[in-house]
Enzyme design. Sequence first.
Site, PDB file in Angstrom:
ATOM      1  CG  ASN A   1      -2.063  -1.032   0.976  1.00 37.16           C
ATOM      2  OD1 ASN A   1      -2.980  -0.780   0.218  1.00 37.16           O
ATOM      3  ND2 ASN A   1      -1.956  -2.180   1.607  1.00 37.16           N
TER       4      ASN A   1
ATOM      5  CG  MET B   1       0.346  -5.288  11.126  1.00 40.44           C
ATOM      6  SD  MET B   1      -1.291  -5.308  10.370  1.00 40.44           S
ATOM      7  CE  MET B   1      -1.812  -6.939  10.851  1.00 40.44           C
TER       8      MET B   1
ATOM      9  CG  LEU C   1      -1.248   3.827  16.668  1.00 40.33           C
ATOM     10  CD1 LEU C   1      -0.914   4.721  15.481  1.00 40.33           C
ATOM     11  CD2 LEU C   1      -0.070   3.745  17.632  1.00 40.33           C
TER      12      LEU C   1
ATOM     13  CG  ASN D   1      -6.302   1.491   9.870  1.00 40.57           C
ATOM     14  OD1 ASN D   1      -5.140   1.171   9.633  1.00 40.57           O
ATOM     15  ND2 ASN D   1      -7.257   0.595  10.140  1.00 40.57           N
TER      16      ASN D   1
ATOM     17  CG  HIS E   1      -9.939  -3.125   8.641  1.00 39.91           C
ATOM     18  ND1 HIS E   1      -8.995  -3.852   9.332  1.00 39.91           N
ATOM     19  CD2 HIS E   1     -11.100  -3.800   8.752  1.00 39.91           C
ATOM     20  CE1 HIS E   1      -9.581  -4.938   9.833  1.00 39.91           C
ATOM     21  NE2 HIS E   1     -10.849  -4.921   9.504  1.00 39.91           N
TER      22      HIS E   1
ATOM     23  CD  GLU F   1      -5.628  -3.805   1.670  1.00 45.49           C
ATOM     24  OE1 GLU F   1      -4.579  -4.266   1.200  1.00 45.49           O
ATOM     25  OE2 GLU F   1      -5.912  -3.840   2.878  1.00 45.49           O
TER      26      GLU F   1
HETATM   27  C1  GRF Z   1      -3.041  -5.232   4.011  1.00 42.63           C
HETATM   28  O1  GRF Z   1      -4.202  -6.052   3.876  1.00 42.63           O
HETATM   29  C2  GRF Z   1      -3.293  -4.193   5.079  1.00 42.63           C
HETATM   30  O2  GRF Z   1      -4.600  -3.669   5.059  1.00 42.63           O
HETATM   31  C3  GRF Z   1      -3.071  -5.006   6.297  1.00 42.63           C
HETATM   32  O3  GRF Z   1      -1.843  -5.675   5.996  1.00 42.63           O
HETATM   33  C4  GRF Z   1      -1.896  -6.048   4.605  1.00 42.63           C
HETATM   34  C5  GRF Z   1      -0.548  -5.823   3.953  1.00 42.63           C
HETATM   35  O4  GRF Z   1      -0.398  -4.465   3.700  1.00 42.63           O
HETATM   36  N1  GRF Z   1      -3.016  -4.243   7.507  1.00 42.63           N
HETATM   37  P1  GRF Z   1       0.973  -3.906   2.997  1.00 42.63           P
HETATM   38  O5  GRF Z   1       1.270  -4.800   1.808  1.00 42.63           O
HETATM   39  O6  GRF Z   1       2.065  -4.026   4.049  1.00 42.63           O
HETATM   40  O7  GRF Z   1       0.661  -2.504   2.602  1.00 42.63           O
END
Ligand code: GRF
Length: 200
Positions: A14, A94, A97, A111, A113, A182
Amino acid sequence: MKRMAVFISGGGSNLQALIDACREGKIQGEIGLVVSNQGDAYGLVRARQAAIPTLTMPLRHWKERGLSRQQFEEDLAAILTPWKVDLVVLAGWMLILGPPFLDRVRVPVINLHPALPGAFPGTHAIQRAWEAYQRGGSHITGVMVHHVIPEVDAGPVLGSQEVVILDTDDLEALEGRIHMAEHDLLVHVVADILKGEEAR
Ligand code: GRF
């Protein structure tokens, strides 16, 4: 130029979508800082490849020194101050907060999700949607971006996108489509916020 801080914990796909969108002009802004709570997060490599400053803030360093989770969150908010960001984006971050962080950060915290509003708060949301479908539950899941409040994955929704679970899907195929959704939603929401419009 509007500036954001992006918080990550892992692969950073992301984050990469945000890096690419800023470079392509889809987002009128820049990523001023990438913060990770994991020193080995591949997202840090992505940030360095894009010449974006990085900070690693492992919670265990606070714990090992007998410092509290509250102190960690207060320090996390404090390190943001000199970077003068306009927005904090939790993208694959992860750690929960709470008020010690949220009360000190004077800009919006959003955030991403991988579930629809109110559907599967917390961890392993994609797998839980998949398992619900296997048990005869809904074939509609999705992703959302929301304002962060102390309740987990429950703040005002800034945007969401449905993803259909196909009979031919295995979990990996579904995860792939969820991550694509996402990337698309996060870029649109961040672009709208930095343009000064509340997102869709
Ligand atoms: C994604 O599904 C995100 O929403 C979740 O972890 C996954 C990996 O995200 N929290 P990324 O590839 O580290 O951005």
